[in-house]
Structures are given as C-alpha cells and as structure tokens.
Scaffold this motif. Structure first.
Motif, PDB file in Angstrom:
ATOM      1  N   CYS A  15      11.126 -13.517  39.491  1.00 33.83           N
ATOM      2  CA  CYS A  15      12.276 -13.500  38.574  1.00 33.83           C
ATOM      3  C   CYS A  15      13.182 -12.321  38.918  1.00 33.83           C
ATOM      4  CB  CYS A  15      11.819 -13.356  37.126  1.00 33.83           C
ATOM      5  SG  CYS A  15      10.609 -14.590  36.605  1.00 33.83           S
ATOM      6  N   GLU A  95      12.814 -20.359  32.459  1.00 31.23           N
ATOM      7  CA  GLU A  95      12.276 -20.321  33.838  1.00 31.23           C
ATOM      8  C   GLU A  95      11.409 -19.095  34.072  1.00 31.23           C
ATOM      9  OE1 GLU A  95      16.597 -18.862  34.104  1.00 31.23           O
ATOM     10  OE2 GLU A  95      15.475 -20.418  33.039  1.00 31.23           O
ATOM     11  N   GLU A  98       8.096 -19.965  32.629  1.00 25.73           N
ATOM     12  CA  GLU A  98       7.427 -20.895  33.550  1.00 25.73           C
ATOM     13  C   GLU A  98       6.891 -20.169  34.788  1.00 25.73           C
ATOM     14  OE1 GLU A  98       6.280 -23.844  32.959  1.00 25.73           O
ATOM     15  OE2 GLU A  98       7.196 -23.583  30.992  1.00 25.73           O
ATOM     16  N   ASN A  99       7.688 -19.231  35.323  1.00 30.41           N
ATOM     17  CA  ASN A  99       7.267 -18.467  36.505  1.00 30.41           C
ATOM     18  C   ASN A  99       5.987 -17.680  36.241  1.00 30.41           C
ATOM     19  OD1 ASN A  99       9.379 -19.320  38.103  1.00 30.41           O
ATOM     20  ND2 ASN A  99      10.632 -17.493  37.785  1.00 30.41           N
TER      21      ASN A  99
END
Length: 198
Positions: A15, A95, A98-99
């Motif tokens: 990220c 995201e 999710e990462n």
C-alpha cells in the motif's frame, strides 16, 4: 515482496500511501496462543510511534475494561486489520484492508483464539463482510468464516467511542465482560474472585 511468520509482518510494500505515512509496521501483541483476540482497524499516531496496538487513551479504556473483567493486557492478543498507520489517521481504504487480509487470517489461524472481539465499525464490517450497526449489535456473537476457519466473533464498540459519548461506556464494558466469560478466561485463573478481594 512481503515477509511474515504468521504472527508478524517484517516487511510489506503493498500500500504505497501507507508505506509513505508509517514509521514502522505495527504487529499484534500478546500471547501467540491467546484464547481472546481483540481486533482494531489500524494503528494511529501513538501506535505507529510505539510499535504496539491500542496505546494512548483508547488503550487505557481497553486496559481498564479488561481489568474490570478480571483480565490484563498480558492475557489477550491485540492486533489490527491493517498494520500500517493511514495518513492523518483516516480509516483504511477497502484495498488496504484487502492487502492486509492475508496477514490477519494467518495471525488468527496461528493464534487460534476461542473468540475474536471486533473493536468498532471497520473491523466488524471487515470480518463480517456486511454493514454493521455497531452500537445496536454490540455484545452479539457471530460465527464467521475467516480464511479456512470458522471463528466466533463478538462485536464491540471502539474504546474511543466511550471518550466521546459516555453512554457507550457501559456498552463497551459489558461487551468486554461478555468476551471474558465466553472465552473462559474470566474464571480460568480466578479472575472473578480477584475482584472480590477489593
């Protein structure tokens, strides 16, 4: 490239915004075989500086509720959905959650807790994969699929909610006491009788 031993993430660059804003990766703390695991959303500034989840005012509220339930921080595992501090302490983006999901699933599988307590809206919705009215649902027990396993999850308001809204204090304390009972920790080492000594 990401490295993890199941419990700790040593390095991760998934990220870009979080890599930019963090000073370190903040891994979970507590026994690696804890019966009770508390799940927050992401490290804030104090967590990023200290390298430990739930320090500062929220941590004090959590520690106090644990003590009232006959537990100490050393008895439980505390971790976050996302291990790096989001810029300006914003909520983690979908995201980013999710990462980091694989790390969370690996940690829960490695610790194998009897019960996971979600602290606040973000971790509750992330694990339950649905919209959650945390204040209404606080104290409710759910069976949730986490990776390959079925996991008992108890919903709780975030400890910080009690700092802004005193009416949440009782809701939070009740959820923590319920968690201690459900996980068997309240009576495991005489936790309840210790309270009777005062």
């Amino acid at each position: 490239m990401s490295e993890t031993d199941g419990l700790c993430v040593e390095s991760c660059e998934r990220c870009p915004a979080l890599v930019e804003s963090r000073s370190r990766i903040v891994n979970g703390v507590g026994p690696d075989d804890a019966d009770l695991l508390f799940l927050g959303e992401a490290p804030g500034q104090q967590e990023d500086e200290g390298g430990e989840p739930f320090v500062g005012r929220s941590g004090d509220v959590l520690d106090e509720a644990l003590r009232d339930a006959g537990l100490s921080r050393a008895d439980v595992r505390i971790t976050n959905c996302v291990r790096c501090r989001p810029p300006e302490n914003r909520d983690p983006h979908v995201e980013e959650l999710e990462n980091c999901r694989g790390y969370l699933e690996a940690e829960i599988a490695a610790v194998d807790p009897d019960l996971v307590v979600t602290l606040g809206k973000v971790p509750s919705e992330h694990l339950l994969d649905r919209s959650v009215a945390v204040t209404k649902e606080a104290g409710e027990l759910q069976d949730v699929r986490v990776g390959e396993r079925s996991q008992r999850v108890l919903i709780s308001v975030h400890p910080a909610a009690t700092l802004y809204d005193a009416s949440q204090r009782e809701t939070f304390s009740a959820a923590i006491a319920h968690a201690a009972e459900l996980s068997g920790l309240a009576d495991a080492d005489g936790g309840q009788s210790r309270l009777g000594d005062y």
